[in-house]
Design a protein around this motif. Structure first.
Motif, PDB file in Angstrom:
ATOM      1  N   LEU A   1       0.826  -1.217   0.000  1.00 56.46           N
ATOM      2  CA  LEU A   1       0.000   0.000   0.000  1.00 56.46           C
ATOM      3  C   LEU A   1       0.859   1.266   0.000  1.00 56.46           C
ATOM      4  CD1 LEU A   1      -2.641  -1.223   2.580  1.00 56.46           C
ATOM      5  CD2 LEU A   1      -3.079  -0.729   0.171  1.00 56.46           C
ATOM      6  N   ALA A   2       2.177   1.103  -0.210  1.00 53.54           N
ATOM      7  CA  ALA A   2       3.071   2.268  -0.202  1.00 53.54           C
ATOM      8  C   ALA A   2       3.169   2.866  -1.599  1.00 53.54           C
ATOM      9  CB  ALA A   2       4.449   1.852   0.299  1.00 53.54           C
ATOM     10  N   THR A   3       3.833   3.998  -1.674  1.00 52.56           N
ATOM     11  CA  THR A   3       4.034   4.672  -2.960  1.00 52.56           C
ATOM     12  C   THR A   3       5.470   4.465  -3.411  1.00 52.56           C
ATOM     13  OG1 THR A   3       2.531   6.347  -2.144  1.00 52.56           O
ATOM     14  CG2 THR A   3       3.747   6.873  -4.168  1.00 52.56           C
ATOM     15  N   PRO A   4       5.680   4.063  -4.662  1.00 47.90           N
ATOM     16  CA  PRO A   4       7.055   3.908  -5.136  1.00 47.90           C
ATOM     17  C   PRO A   4       7.733   5.262  -5.270  1.00 47.90           C
ATOM     18  CG  PRO A   4       5.485   3.476  -6.907  1.00 47.90           C
ATOM     19  CD  PRO A   4       4.688   3.667  -5.662  1.00 47.90           C
ATOM     20  N   THR A   5       9.012   5.332  -4.893  1.00 48.01           N
ATOM     21  CA  THR A   5       9.783   6.578  -5.011  1.00 48.01           C
ATOM     22  C   THR A   5      11.154   6.253  -5.589  1.00 48.01           C
ATOM     23  OG1 THR A   5      10.699   6.297  -2.809  1.00 48.01           O
ATOM     24  CG2 THR A   5       8.683   7.593  -2.978  1.00 48.01           C
ATOM     25  N   ASP A   6      11.951   7.286  -5.794  1.00 45.67           N
ATOM     26  CA  ASP A   6      13.299   7.068  -6.311  1.00 45.67           C
ATOM     27  C   ASP A   6      14.339   7.012  -5.197  1.00 45.67           C
ATOM     28  OD1 ASP A   6      12.620   6.827  -8.911  1.00 45.67           O
ATOM     29  OD2 ASP A   6      12.694   8.984  -9.312  1.00 45.67           O
ATOM     30  N   SER A   7      13.859   7.074  -3.947  1.00 46.93           N
ATOM     31  CA  SER A   7      14.792   7.114  -2.821  1.00 46.93           C
ATOM     32  C   SER A   7      15.311   5.710  -2.510  1.00 46.93           C
ATOM     33  CB  SER A   7      14.074   7.675  -1.594  1.00 46.93           C
ATOM     34  OG  SER A   7      12.936   6.866  -1.306  1.00 46.93           O
ATOM     35  N   VAL A   8      16.116   5.590  -1.457  1.00 52.37           N
ATOM     36  CA  VAL A   8      16.570   4.298  -0.951  1.00 52.37           C
ATOM     37  C   VAL A   8      16.069   4.161   0.466  1.00 52.37           C
ATOM     38  CG1 VAL A   8      18.569   2.892  -0.348  1.00 52.37           C
ATOM     39  CG2 VAL A   8      18.641   4.364  -2.381  1.00 52.37           C
ATOM     40  N   PRO A   9      15.280   3.137   0.800  1.00 60.68           N
ATOM     41  CA  PRO A   9      14.630   2.160  -0.082  1.00 60.68           C
ATOM     42  C   PRO A   9      13.528   2.807  -0.925  1.00 60.68           C
ATOM     43  CG  PRO A   9      13.900   1.883   2.197  1.00 60.68           C
ATOM     44  CD  PRO A   9      14.954   2.932   2.215  1.00 60.68           C
ATOM     45  N   PRO A  10      13.207   2.213  -2.064  1.00 61.01           N
ATOM     46  CA  PRO A  10      12.376   2.914  -3.065  1.00 61.01           C
ATOM     47  C   PRO A  10      10.872   2.888  -2.778  1.00 61.01           C
ATOM     48  CG  PRO A  10      13.045   0.788  -3.915  1.00 61.01           C
ATOM     49  CD  PRO A  10      13.666   0.910  -2.560  1.00 61.01           C
ATOM     50  N   PHE A  11      10.472   3.352  -1.599  1.00 58.16           N
ATOM     51  CA  PHE A  11       9.035   3.468  -1.347  1.00 58.16           C
ATOM     52  C   PHE A  11       8.813   4.459  -0.215  1.00 58.16           C
ATOM     53  CE2 PHE A  11      10.623   0.034   1.291  1.00 58.16           C
ATOM     54  CZ  PHE A  11      10.145   0.392   2.550  1.00 58.16           C
TER      55      PHE A  11
ATOM     56  N   ASP B   1      10.767  -9.901 -11.306  1.00 56.62           N
ATOM     57  CA  ASP B   1      11.160  -8.818 -12.209  1.00 56.62           C
ATOM     58  C   ASP B   1      10.798  -7.449 -11.648  1.00 56.62           C
ATOM     59  OD1 ASP B   1      12.207 -10.622 -13.895  1.00 56.62           O
ATOM     60  OD2 ASP B   1      10.630 -10.536 -15.408  1.00 56.62           O
ATOM     61  N   ALA B   2       9.591  -7.344 -11.051  1.00 56.61           N
ATOM     62  CA  ALA B   2       9.185  -6.057 -10.479  1.00 56.61           C
ATOM     63  C   ALA B   2      10.167  -5.652  -9.399  1.00 56.61           C
ATOM     64  CB  ALA B   2       7.769  -6.155  -9.893  1.00 56.61           C
ATOM     65  N   PHE B   3      10.652  -6.628  -8.648  1.00 54.08           N
ATOM     66  CA  PHE B   3      11.553  -6.312  -7.548  1.00 54.08           C
ATOM     67  C   PHE B   3      12.973  -6.045  -8.032  1.00 54.08           C
ATOM     68  CE2 PHE B   3      14.431  -7.201  -4.111  1.00 54.08           C
ATOM     69  CZ  PHE B   3      13.863  -6.462  -3.086  1.00 54.08           C
ATOM     70  N   PHE B   4      13.549  -6.993  -8.780  1.00 48.16           N
ATOM     71  CA  PHE B   4      14.964  -6.914  -9.113  1.00 48.16           C
ATOM     72  C   PHE B   4      15.241  -6.028 -10.333  1.00 48.16           C
ATOM     73  CE2 PHE B   4      15.068 -10.860  -6.607  1.00 48.16           C
ATOM     74  CZ  PHE B   4      16.082 -10.531  -5.728  1.00 48.16           C
ATOM     75  N   GLN B   5      14.341  -6.040 -11.328  1.00 49.25           N
ATOM     76  CA  GLN B   5      14.609  -5.268 -12.531  1.00 49.25           C
ATOM     77  C   GLN B   5      14.025  -3.854 -12.464  1.00 49.25           C
ATOM     78  OE1 GLN B   5      14.314  -8.750 -14.934  1.00 49.25           O
ATOM     79  NE2 GLN B   5      16.310  -8.586 -13.941  1.00 49.25           N
ATOM     80  N   GLU B   6      12.703  -3.779 -12.184  1.00 50.42           N
ATOM     81  CA  GLU B   6      12.062  -2.464 -12.196  1.00 50.42           C
ATOM     82  C   GLU B   6      12.241  -1.721 -10.875  1.00 50.42           C
ATOM     83  OE1 GLU B   6       8.142  -3.857 -13.217  1.00 50.42           O
ATOM     84  OE2 GLU B   6       9.168  -5.105 -14.692  1.00 50.42           O
TER      85      GLU B   6
ATOM     86  N   ASP C   1      10.419  -1.713  -8.426  1.00 50.35           N
ATOM     87  CA  ASP C   1       9.137  -1.186  -7.968  1.00 50.35           C
ATOM     88  C   ASP C   1       8.676  -2.070  -6.805  1.00 50.35           C
ATOM     89  OD1 ASP C   1       6.604  -0.274  -7.537  1.00 50.35           O
ATOM     90  OD2 ASP C   1       6.028  -0.207  -9.650  1.00 50.35           O
ATOM     91  N   TRP C   2       9.168  -1.738  -5.605  1.00 51.72           N
ATOM     92  CA  TRP C   2       8.891  -2.595  -4.455  1.00 51.72           C
ATOM     93  C   TRP C   2       7.407  -2.677  -4.110  1.00 51.72           C
ATOM     94  CZ3 TRP C   2      13.273  -2.542  -0.246  1.00 51.72           C
ATOM     95  CH2 TRP C   2      14.493  -2.794  -0.869  1.00 51.72           C
ATOM     96  N   PRO C   3       6.672  -1.551  -4.096  1.00 53.31           N
ATOM     97  CA  PRO C   3       5.237  -1.667  -3.787  1.00 53.31           C
ATOM     98  C   PRO C   3       4.507  -2.597  -4.761  1.00 53.31           C
ATOM     99  CG  PRO C   3       5.927   0.599  -3.556  1.00 53.31           C
ATOM    100  CD  PRO C   3       7.090  -0.138  -4.148  1.00 53.31           C
ATOM    101  N   GLN C   4       4.869  -2.529  -6.067  1.00 47.63           N
ATOM    102  CA  GLN C   4       4.200  -3.414  -7.030  1.00 47.63           C
ATOM    103  C   GLN C   4       4.547  -4.879  -6.754  1.00 47.63           C
ATOM    104  OE1 GLN C   4       1.891  -2.109  -9.342  1.00 47.63           O
ATOM    105  NE2 GLN C   4       1.409  -4.261  -9.080  1.00 47.63           N
ATOM    106  N   ALA C   5       5.827  -5.159  -6.460  1.00 44.28           N
ATOM    107  CA  ALA C   5       6.235  -6.528  -6.122  1.00 44.28           C
ATOM    108  C   ALA C   5       5.480  -7.014  -4.888  1.00 44.28           C
ATOM    109  CB  ALA C   5       7.740  -6.584  -5.880  1.00 44.28           C
TER     110      ALA C   5
END
Lengths: 262, 266
Positions: B26-36, B235-240, B242-246
Motif C-alpha cells: 500500500l506504499a508509494t514507489p519513489t526514487d529514494s533508498v529504499p524505493p518506497f 522482475d518487479a523487484f529486481f529489474q524495475e 518497484d517494491w510496492p508493485q512486487a
C-alpha cells in the motif's frame, strides 16, 4: 504391474542424478559424448576461487542456521508434543508451517522488507551472510519441530513421568530423559535444516547483500547462462555430501513404532 | 516457558514480515533508498488485480500449479499404491528412496535435467542414435521441460501423503470387495480411491501451493516468454525496482496460496 509403476518412478527419480555423476567424470566438454574417464573438472573446481569462496560461505551459513533452527525447532516440537492445548496453539502451528508450504518467494520478499525497515530505523542488520542466516533459521524451524514432534509422539511420556515421580526436577528430566530420547530426531532435523539452507536460492537472493553470494546463488546465475562440466563436478561433490547426511539421518531415523500425532 | 522463544521468533520473522509486506503493498514507489514511501496508495494492489499482464501471470501460475499437481498425481499415485501394498518391513526403505532426491538439492537436479534436455543433451543424443529423429529437438526452455522439472522436484510431496493414507487403510477392505466379486478396477474405484482421497487432497495442496510461486525451475527450464506470478514479482523487484508493485503481487499470491491451505492441514 505394481512393480512396474515403482520401477518407472524410481528410474525417473534416479536416472538424471546418475547421468549427472557420470558426466562429471567425462573428459569431453560435450557432456553427452564419452571420451574417457577424467578428474579434470574436479581439478578445475578446486581452481575456481569464486566457487570455493561461495561454497565456504554457504557451508558456514548452513551450519550456523541449522544449529539455530535445531534449538528453536526442538523447543517448538516439545511444545507441540508435550504441552497439549496451550494458548494460541493453532496460531503457533500456522506460523510454524507457513514457511514450509507457502512459496519461498513470499518469505524471501517479506523478510527482505523487514530487514530493510529494521536497518533504516535501528541500523541493524546490514544485509549479507547474517540476514541469510536469520532467514534460513526461519525456514529450518518447522522441519526440526515436526521431526521432534513425531519422535516424541512415538516415545510416550512414561519415562519422563517415572523420572518426575522419583523426584527429578523438570530441568533434570529434560536433560537426562527427554533430550537423549530426542537425539536421533535432533540429528535428522539438523541435517534437514543444513541441506535446506545449502539448497536455497530464492530466499537468499532476496535477503543477501553485496559481497555475500552463496553457492546456490552462484550456481543459479551460472546455470542461467548454460551448464558447464565444472558444475557437474560441483553437483557430484554436493551429492556425496548430502548422501552422507541422508545416510546418517536414515541410520538414526526416529522409528520407535509411532506415527505423528495430530 | 518453552514456547516463548519459538513464539517470539515466529512473530518476528514470519508474522511481522507478512504485515510489512501488506503495508508496502500500500506504499508509494519513489526514487529514494529504499524505493518506497509508506502511506495509503491502493494503486499497486488495484494494478495487480486488473492489469492484463498480471492477469496472464496469474493464469500462468494457476496453469503451472494445476498441471504439475496432475503430473505428480499420475506418476505418484501408482508409486504410493505399490509402496503401501509392499511388505511392511520394506516400506521404510521404499519411502526413503522417494525422499532421498529431495535431499540432494534442487539446483543439482536441475543441472541434471538441463544436461538431459538441451539440444546436444542425452535425450536428443539417444533419439538420434536410435534413428527416431534426424535433427535435435528443441526440448529445453519449453513448457513441457518446465513441467517435467517441476514434477520431478515435487513428486515426493505427492507420494508420501497418499502412501500414508493407503498404508493406514485396512487391506481387508479391498480384499472384501474382491471376495464379493468386484473387478480390480471396481474395487479400486469404490474402495481404495475413496479411502485415499484425503491423502490425494493433501498431496495436491502440498504440490500446487509452493509451485504457484516457483521461480527457479521456470527460469531454468521454462520458455523465456512464459509468464508466472513468481516471475513478475521477481522482475518487479529486481529489474524495475518497484517494491510496492512486487509486494502487491506477492499479496495476491499469498491470498491465492492461503485458499487451498484451509482444506488440507500439513
Amino acid at each position: 504391474m505394481r512393480w512396474a509403476a515403482l520401477l518407472f518412478g524410481y528410474a525417473f527419480l534416479y536416472t538424471p542424478i546418475a547421468l549427472l555423476v557420470l558426466g562429471s567424470f567425462n573428459d569431453s566438454r560435450l557432456t553427452t559424448a564419452w571420451s574417457g574417464f577424467s578428474l579434470r573438472w574436479y581439478r578445475a573446481l578446486l581452481h575456481d576461487p569464486a566457487l570455493i569462496e561461495a561454497a565456504w560461505l554457504s557451508l558456514r551459513i548452513a551450519a550456523i542456521s541449522a544449529t539455530g533452527a535445531t534449538i528453536l525447532g526442538t523447543l517448538a516440537g516439545l511444545a507441540l508434543a508435550r504441552l497439549g492445548r496451550f494458548r494460541g496453539r493453532a496460531g503457533f502451528t500456522a506460523l510454524l508451517a507457513a514457511p514450509l508450504v507457502l512459496p519461498e518467494l513470499l518469505l524471501g520478499l517479506a523478510l527482505l522488507l523487514l530487514f530493510v525497515l529494521l536497518e533504516r530505523t535501528l541500523g541493524w542488520p546490514g544485509r549479507g551472510a547474517g540476514t541469510v542466516m536469520l532467514a534460513h533459521v526461519t525456514i529450518g524451524i518447522a522441519y526440526v519441530a515436526f521431526t521432534v514432534r513425531a519422535r516424541l509422539a512415538g516415545g510416550g511420556t512414561q519415562l519422563e513421568q517415572a523420572a518426575a515421580d522419583l523426584g527429578a526436577p523438570p530441568l533434570t528430566v529434560l536433560r537426562r530423559i527427554t533430550l537423549p530420547l530426542l537425539a536421533p530426531a535432533l540429528a535428522a532435523g539438523w541435517g534437514l535444516a543444513f541441506v535446506l539452507s545449502l539448497d536455497d536460492v530464492v530466499v537468499a537472493s532476496f535477503v543477501s547483500g553485496p559481497g555475500a553470494t552463496t553457492l546456490p546463488m552462484l550456481m543459479f546465475s551460472t546455470l542461467r547462462l548454460g551448464p558447464t562440466p565444472v558444475l557437474n563436478a560441483l553437483a557430484t561433490v554436493l551429492l556425496a555430501l548430502t548422501l552422507l547426511l541422508g545416510w546418517a539421518a536414515w541410520r538414526w531415523r526416529p522409528v520407535a513404532g509411532g506415527k505423528a500425532r495430530h | 516457558m518453552i514456547v516463548f522463544l519459538p513464539w517470539a521468533w515466529l512473530l518476528a520473522f514470519v508474522a511481522t514480515p507478512a504485515l510489512i509486506l501488506l503495508a508496502i503493498a500500500l506504499a508509494t514507489p519513489t526514487d529514494s533508498v529504499p524505493p518506497f514511501a509508506l502511506g495509503w496508495n491502493p494503486e499497486p494492489l488495484a494494478l495487480a488485480l486488473t492489469d492484463p499482464l498480471y492477469h496472464a501471470a496469474l493464469g500462468g501460475s494457476l496453469r503451472m500449479a494445476a498441471l504439475t499437481a496432475l503430473l505428480c498425481l499420475l506418476l505418484g499415485y501408482p508409486m504410493a499404491m505399490a509402496i503401501a501394498r509392499a511388505p511392511a518391513r520394506h516400506r521404510p526403505l521404499l519411502r526413503a528412496l522417494v525422499v532421498l532426491p529431495f535431499l540432494t538439492g534442487v539446483l543439482l537436479r536441475l543441472t541434471a535435467w538441463i544436461a538431459i534436455l538441451r539440444d546436444e543433451g542425452y535425450l536428443n543424443a539417444a533419439l538420434l542414435a536410435l534413428g527416431l529423429i534426424d535433427a535435435p529437438l528443441h526440448l529445453l526452455h519449453t513448457e513441457g521441460a518446465m513441467l517435467v522439472g517441476l514434477a520431478y522436484v515435487y513428486l515426493p510431496f505427492m507420494v508420501l501423503p497418499i502412501e500414508a493414507r493407503l498404508s493406514a487403510a485396512d487391506p481387508a477392505l479391498a480384499q472384501a470387495a474382491a471376495d464379493l466379486g468386484a473387478s480390480p478396477w471396481r474395487a479400486f474405484l469404490h474402495v481404495t480411491l475413496p479411502l485415499s482421497l484425503p491423502g490425494v487432497l493433501a498431496g495436491v495442496v502440498l504440490v500446487a501451493v509452493p509451485v504457484s510461486g516457483e521461480v527457479v525451475i521456470p527460469a531454468l527450464l521454462g520458455a523465456p516468454e512464459s509468464l508466472t506470478l513468481g516471475r513478475v514479482i521477481w522482475d518487479a523487484f529486481f529489474q524495475e525496482r518497484d517494491w510496492p508493485q512486487a509486494a502487491a503481487l506477492a499479496v495476491v499470491l499469498l491470498g491465492l496460496a492461503l485458499i487451498p491451505l484451509r482444506w488440507a492441514k500439513p
